[in-house]
Design an enzyme around this catalytic site. Structure first.
Site, PDB file in Angstrom:
ATOM      1  CG  ASP A   1      45.286  51.146  17.491  1.00 19.68           C
ATOM      2  OD1 ASP A   1      45.957  52.046  16.972  1.00 19.68           O
ATOM      3  OD2 ASP A   1      45.350  50.856  18.702  1.00 19.68           O
TER       4      ASP A   1
ATOM      5  CG  ASP B   1      38.697  52.309  16.137  1.00 20.08           C
ATOM      6  OD1 ASP B   1      39.000  52.293  17.342  1.00 20.08           O
ATOM      7  OD2 ASP B   1      39.082  51.438  15.323  1.00 20.08           O
TER       8      ASP B   1
END
Length: 152
Positions: free
Chosen positions: A13, A11
């Site tokens: 952010d 992932d």
């Protein structure tokens, strides 16, 4: 399956870089120091490093695809200096109410990457900051999930 590659699906952010909320300005880019050893460990084991990220700020009109791509290029550049090569970035530009297959926790981004790079999903790993999003996506595909920094 033999012959297929393994990958780490990371992932963006909140996992790879600090999340400022619809993060896209280069001035806001700060990579978490503690993610580096984890990525290096997998990279040295010949795992592909692939970033998968929801970017609804595009669909909401907060920033453009070009701005996001510029931010992604800067992430890749910083990680190269630390000995980590990002193979690719896959993103969902849609808002949650659009019901697309690519918005995490749906599995479309990983499935797309698996086809493009001939990845063995069952022997690959998801790293994320949200159990309800990244963890749920990993569970849907029977993948190992490593939670870092997280919210839930």
């Amino acid at each position: 399956m033999t012959g297929k590659r393994k990958a780490i699906f990371v992932d963006r952010d909140g996992t790879l870089n600090y999340d400022k909320g619809y993060t896209h300005n280069l001035s806001d880019l700060k990579i978490y120091d503690d993610i580096i050893p984890l990525l290096i460990d997998y990279y040295e084991k010949n795992f592909l490093i692939i970033v998968i990220t929801n970017q609804s700020g595009i669909g909401r009109g907060y920033y453009t695809v070009e701005e996001m791509e510029s931010f992604n290029r800067e992430i890749a550049k910083e990680l190269i200096y630390k000995g980590i090569k990002i193979e690719d970035f896959f993103y969902c530009p849609h808002t949650p109410d659009q019901g697309c297959r690519c918005r995490k926790p749906e599995t479309g981004l990983i499935e797309e990457a698996a086809i493009k790079y001939d990845i063995d999903i069952s022997n690959s790993v998801v790293i994320g900051d949200r159990e309800s999003v990244d963890g749920e996506m990993a569970r849907k595909l029977g993948m190992k999930f490593i939670k870092v920094h997280g919210y839930d």
